[in-house]
Design an enzyme around this catalytic site. Structure first.
Site, PDB file in Angstrom:
ATOM      1  N   GLY A  86     -81.146 -44.348 -21.786  1.00 13.43           N
ATOM      2  CA  GLY A  86     -80.813 -45.322 -20.803  1.00 13.43           C
ATOM      3  C   GLY A  86     -81.840 -45.637 -19.842  1.00 13.43           C
ATOM      4  CD  GLN A 113     -83.012 -39.049 -26.116  1.00 11.55           C
ATOM      5  OE1 GLN A 113     -83.490 -39.033 -27.270  1.00 11.55           O
ATOM      6  NE2 GLN A 113     -82.091 -39.746 -25.719  1.00 11.55           N
ATOM      7  NE  ARG A 172     -81.271 -39.031 -13.919  1.00 13.18           N
ATOM      8  CZ  ARG A 172     -81.976 -40.112 -13.886  1.00 13.18           C
ATOM      9  NH1 ARG A 172     -82.713 -40.343 -12.788  1.00 13.18           N
ATOM     10  NH2 ARG A 172     -81.396 -41.348 -14.792  1.00 13.18           N
TER      11      ARG A 172
END
Ligand code: IMP
Length: 431
Positions: A40, A222, A307
């Site tokens: 995303g 990723q 994160r």
């Protein structure tokens, strides 16, 4: 040969979206080769902010054809929502601009339910988009390929059968309620009817494009350390974000690749579980993560999770540069380090009294490693938006030079702020 690959060389969220956006400006085709809507990133278009999950970033460049390759996994319902959001920003998303490989695999309602059920039992911190179960079915040769959407009725029957099978697992193994089989089949049949016009044999399409000298940008999702083979298994995604994934995920020959751009942040972040040698806690972690008030702060674009953050890990970076054959690095978020009196970079690991210079393949060893830091002097000047190498403070330049040296690849692109144009191309700060 005209394929440029853009891939992440840390644990994802390196800011690939914006770099892809910049490179897409020179591409005829942008092709996603791995993953699904677990990825995303947000792109600002005029007054709107659009979140991309599976649609390649070339969609914002009128001349680009966009391909969702055979190495990806596609959730048809979520893809239609994404297309609707892009259209709402005034961008055309017709089959003339977007093609889905007939060989991509479909993420089914059962995959989402199994991902959630496994995570509830103590998983690895997935995005719960059904990625692992969808690739598991692919490898077990019981998956459904996108080409099946050609016939929505037959497709609905496949979805029905899959959901019934998964329901037995959900109720018996996980003690969870079954999914509504008819609702699943109906929503997927409707999505198939809308998406079938986008299906294509993208391998042949790419072959013809490459033969005609078109420029292809292969967009990775990723990153290297989340790679199923080369990452920190089992704390990885289920696809191949690394260079091999370009060949298998698009059906292109290795000789066609001329440039591999590895995107790295000037520090490190990771979402989900798994070892993270340079992870920071406390004040410094808060400082690097940001408060979440800004879209560029360190919170997951797909899940909103904060994160984990830490110093740049040059051991991991060197490993990712090697396995991908990175020809140049794009270093992002340099501006976030402004104002720190000192900046640490991890140059080796200490493991049971030994010094390791190579990234260990065994996750248990990695977990027990401690960072050995080299401390570099920081800079106090605000460098946000600086777009010329010599306008950067000397210590910022020295930092970038040291990163290139430790990583073993030149830095060619540097980002100094969140806006589309807050970056600079360099001649190549050499390693
Ligand atoms: P999955 O891909 O949803 O199965 O998640 C597996 C691991 O990859 C988890 O640790 C996720 O947090 C991580 N992951 C998946 N997609 C992304 C991404 O786009 N950025 C960062 N981490 C990701």
């Amino acid at each position: 040969m005209p394929i440029t690959v853009l891939l992440g060389v840390q644990w994802g969220d390196e800011g690939k979206g914006r770099i892809t956006d910049a490179l897409a400006a020179e591409a005829d085709i942008v092709a996603r080769y791995n993953g699904g809507d677990n990825a995303g990133h947000s792109i600002t278009v005029g007054q709107s902010v659009v979140r991309l999950h599976l649609v390649p970033s070339g969609i914002f460049h009128a001349r680009c054809l966009n391909i969702i390759g055979n190495g990806t996994v596609v959730n048809p319902v979520n893809l239609l929502k994404e297309i609707a959001e892009i259209r709402a920003a005034g961008i055309e998303v017709s089959p003339a601009r977007l093609r889905i490989s007939r060989a991509a695999h479909v993420i089914l309602p059962g995959h989402l339910a199994l991902d959630a059920a496994r995570e509830a039992q103590g998983g690895i911190g997935t995005t719960q988009r059904g990625i692992g179960p969808a690739y598991s079915d692919k490898a077990a040769r019981v998956g459904i390929r996108a080409g099946a959407m050609d016939d929505p009725e037959a497709f609905a029957a496949m979805v029905r059968a899959h959901t019934e099978r998964v329901n037995r697992v959900l109720t018996h193994e996980f003690d969870r309620p079954p999914l509504d089989v008819e609702a699943a089949a109906a929503s997927y049949a409707e999505a198939a009817a809308q998406l079938r016009a986008y299906l294509d044999d993208t391998t042949h399409l790419l072959r013809e494009a490459l033969r005609a000298g078109k420029h292809v940008l292969a967009e990775g999702a990723q990153a290297a350390l989340l790679d199923l083979d080369h990452g920190t298994y089992p704390f990885v995604t289920a696809s191949s974000p690394t260079i091999g994934g370009v060949m298998t995920g698009l059906g292109v020959p290795p000789q066609a690749i001329s440039r591999v751009v590895g995107v790295a942040k000037a520090f490190t972040t990771r979402v989900g579980g798994g070892p993270f040698v340079t992870e920071l806690q406390g004040e410094m972690a808060l400082r690097l993560r940001g408060t979440g008030a800004n879209p560029w702060d360190e919170y997951g674009a797909t899940t909103g999770r904060p994160r984990r953050v830490g110093w740049l890990d040059a051991v991991a970076l060197r490993y990712a540069v090697w396995i991908n054959g990175v020809t140049e690095l794009a270093l992002t978020k340099l501006d976030v380090l402004s104002g720190l009196p000192e900046i640490n970079v991890c140059v080796a690991y200490r493991y049971k009294g030994r010094v390791l210079e190579d990234f260990p393949q065994d996750t248990a060893i990695l977990k027990a490693c401690e960072p050995i830091y080299e401390t570099l002097p920081g800079w106090s000047e605000d460098i946000r938006g600086v777009r010329a190498w010599h306008a950067l403070p000397a210590n910022a330049r020295a930092f970038v030079q040291r990163v290139a040296q430790l990583a073993g690849a030149p830095v060619r692109l540097l980002s100094t702020g969140p806006a589309r144009d807050q970056m600079m191309w360099l001649e190549g700060v050499q390693s």
